[in-house]
Design a protein around this motif. Structure first.
Motif, mmCIF file in Angstrom:
data_model
loop_
_atom_site.group_PDB
_atom_site.id
_atom_site.type_symbol
_atom_site.label_atom_id
_atom_site.label_comp_id
_atom_site.label_asym_id
_atom_site.label_seq_id
_atom_site.Cartn_x
_atom_site.Cartn_y
_atom_site.Cartn_z
ATOM 1 N N GLY A 76 4.747 -14.739 -23.280
ATOM 2 C CA GLY A 76 5.212 -13.893 -24.555
ATOM 3 C C GLY A 76 6.125 -12.735 -24.136
ATOM 4 O O GLY A 76 7.292 -12.534 -25.027
ATOM 5 N N GLN A 77 6.160 -12.130 -22.948
ATOM 6 C CA GLN A 77 6.988 -11.078 -22.519
ATOM 7 C C GLN A 77 8.436 -11.667 -22.511
ATOM 8 O O GLN A 77 9.561 -11.362 -22.480
ATOM 9 N N LEU A 78 8.298 -12.954 -21.686
ATOM 10 C CA LEU A 78 9.656 -13.683 -21.405
ATOM 11 C C LEU A 78 10.409 -14.090 -22.732
ATOM 12 O O LEU A 78 11.724 -13.890 -22.635
ATOM 13 N N LEU A 79 9.698 -14.571 -23.302
ATOM 14 C CA LEU A 79 10.338 -15.131 -24.710
ATOM 15 C C LEU A 79 10.590 -13.987 -25.870
ATOM 16 O O LEU A 79 11.700 -14.138 -26.398
ATOM 17 N N SER A 80 10.337 -12.557 -25.232
ATOM 18 C CA SER A 80 10.687 -11.629 -26.079
ATOM 19 C C SER A 80 11.818 -10.860 -25.315
ATOM 20 O O SER A 80 12.330 -9.629 -25.978
ATOM 21 N N LEU A 81 12.150 -11.111 -24.219
ATOM 22 C CA LEU A 81 13.110 -10.498 -23.515
ATOM 23 C C LEU A 81 14.475 -10.561 -23.898
ATOM 24 O O LEU A 81 14.980 -11.683 -24.183
ATOM 25 N N ARG A 96 9.461 -4.012 -22.068
ATOM 26 C CA ARG A 96 9.075 -3.120 -23.041
ATOM 27 C C ARG A 96 7.510 -3.083 -23.356
ATOM 28 O O ARG A 96 6.843 -4.116 -23.413
ATOM 29 N N ALA A 97 7.120 -1.925 -23.574
ATOM 30 C CA ALA A 97 5.550 -1.610 -24.009
ATOM 31 C C ALA A 97 5.184 -2.400 -25.352
ATOM 32 O O ALA A 97 4.272 -2.821 -25.539
ATOM 33 N N ASP A 98 6.099 -2.369 -26.381
ATOM 34 C CA ASP A 98 5.688 -2.758 -27.521
ATOM 35 C C ASP A 98 5.785 -4.497 -27.730
ATOM 36 O O ASP A 98 6.072 -4.896 -29.145
ATOM 37 N N VAL A 99 6.521 -5.108 -26.754
ATOM 38 C CA VAL A 99 6.483 -6.547 -27.032
ATOM 39 C C VAL A 99 5.375 -7.255 -26.854
ATOM 40 O O VAL A 99 4.570 -6.931 -26.407
ATOM 41 N N GLU A 100 5.447 -8.595 -27.312
ATOM 42 C CA GLU A 100 4.278 -9.376 -27.471
ATOM 43 C C GLU A 100 4.213 -9.790 -25.969
ATOM 44 O O GLU A 100 4.729 -10.109 -25.135
ATOM 45 N N GLY A 101 2.818 -9.805 -25.624
ATOM 46 C CA GLY A 101 2.349 -10.143 -24.203
ATOM 47 C C GLY A 101 2.353 -9.127 -23.191
ATOM 48 O O GLY A 101 1.678 -9.240 -22.120
ATOM 49 N N LYS A 103 0.155 -6.634 -22.306
ATOM 50 C CA LYS A 103 -0.950 -6.272 -22.630
ATOM 51 C C LYS A 103 -1.445 -4.441 -22.058
ATOM 52 O O LYS A 103 -2.104 -3.974 -22.476
ATOM 53 N N GLY A 104 -0.385 -4.355 -21.007
ATOM 54 C CA GLY A 104 -0.667 -3.090 -20.242
ATOM 55 C C GLY A 104 0.081 -2.128 -21.106
ATOM 56 O O GLY A 104 -0.302 -0.885 -20.828
ATOM 57 N N LYS A 105 0.696 -2.328 -22.034
ATOM 58 C CA LYS A 105 1.552 -1.502 -22.831
ATOM 59 C C LYS A 105 2.192 -0.375 -22.064
ATOM 60 O O LYS A 105 2.201 0.885 -22.383
ATOM 61 N N ARG A 106 2.672 -0.717 -20.914
ATOM 62 C CA ARG A 106 3.647 -0.048 -20.081
ATOM 63 C C ARG A 106 5.157 -0.312 -20.406
ATOM 64 O O ARG A 106 5.414 -1.642 -20.279
ATOM 65 N N GLU A 107 6.059 0.687 -20.516
ATOM 66 C CA GLU A 107 7.158 0.415 -20.566
ATOM 67 C C GLU A 107 7.805 0.423 -18.946
ATOM 68 O O GLU A 107 7.763 1.504 -18.363
ATOM 69 N N MET A 108 8.336 -0.336 -18.287
ATOM 70 C CA MET A 108 8.786 -0.396 -17.000
ATOM 71 C C MET A 108 10.135 -1.050 -16.604
ATOM 72 O O MET A 108 10.485 -1.991 -17.069
#
Length: 233
Positions: A76-81, A96-101, A103-108
């Motif tokens: 989910g993170q990869l497809l939302s990048l 991004r903390a708010d993207v699908e996938g 789960k840690g909700k951390r922006e890094m």
């Protein structure tokens, strides 16, 4: 239970002690180096996505799988990048903390291995907003991934054996592979950061084999693949 009922009914005087056999715990599957190499080569059989200008389906899939295998990011993170969050010159990507996938909700901001950067460069030629633009229904991604595996061959030319929960590897098996293959190469806290877990115990659960941990991204395990020169990169 039946023995206790029999004792209650007076059919037996003492409930015998019964030793219960422990069921063998099945370890979660992960994509081994050998199998990843076979799947990577089989990306040349991919037919989709076929609507991205200047990008071959094989390059798209190889980039997706390499990044999944060498970052541990969820699908989910990869497809939302988005390209706006990727800097190929510095070799970094923002999770991004708010993207699908996530789960840690951390922006890094996460460093990328040079091999990942090398695979991403051809996709930049598509001029899409998303790094891994996929203009078909999201659910189609899984059968397409299975089709690639179905055509994969090992080094001895034998078919790739079926594995994973649904017969073929899933994308989460790539994430587990990242943890398993790199656990001995970095500190567990570094692995936790790269996998974007809130709890260290969650990271430990992904590691299939206990290994001593010591190094960061520069020493990531590199799968044995042979890259073809990008046509438009």
């Amino acid at each position: 239970m039946a023995m206790r009922v029999a004792a209650d009914w007076g059919m037996i005087q003492v409930v015998p002690k019964v030793r219960f056999l422990k069921t063998v715990e099945k370890h979660p599957t992960y994509v081994t180096m050998e199998h990843f190499s076979a799947i990577y080569d089989s990306c040349d059989n991919a037919s989709y996505p076929n609507d991205l200008p200047n990008v071959d389906p094989s390059d798209w899939w190889k980039a997706l799988l390499i990044m999944a295998y060498m970052t541990g990011w969820r699908i989910g993170q990869l497809l939302s990048l988005k390209w706006a969050d990727v800097d190929l010159d510095t070799g970094t990507a923002i999770a991004r903390a708010d993207v699908e996938g996530n789960k840690g909700k951390r922006e890094m901001k996460i460093p990328l291995h040079p091999l990942v950067v090398e695979h991403l460069r051809p996709l930049k030629n598509s001029f899409q907003e998303m790094v891994f633009a996929w203009n078909k229904p999201r659910r189609q991604l899984w059968p397409d991934f299975a089709s690639i595996q179905e055509k994969a061959k090992l080094a001895d030319d034998k078919p790739l054996p079926k594995a994973g929960k649904h017969g073929w590897y899933g994308f989460h098996d790539l994430r587990r592979a990242f943890a398993t293959e790199n656990a001995a190469k970095m500190d567990l806290f570094e692995l936790q950061q790269l996998m974007q877990h809130k709890a260290l115990a969650t990271t430990q659960g992904y590691v299939n084999m206990a290994k001593r941990l010591t190094k960061p991204v520069e020493s990531l395990s590199v799968p044995p693949i042979t890259m073809t020169k990008a046509k438009n990169g």
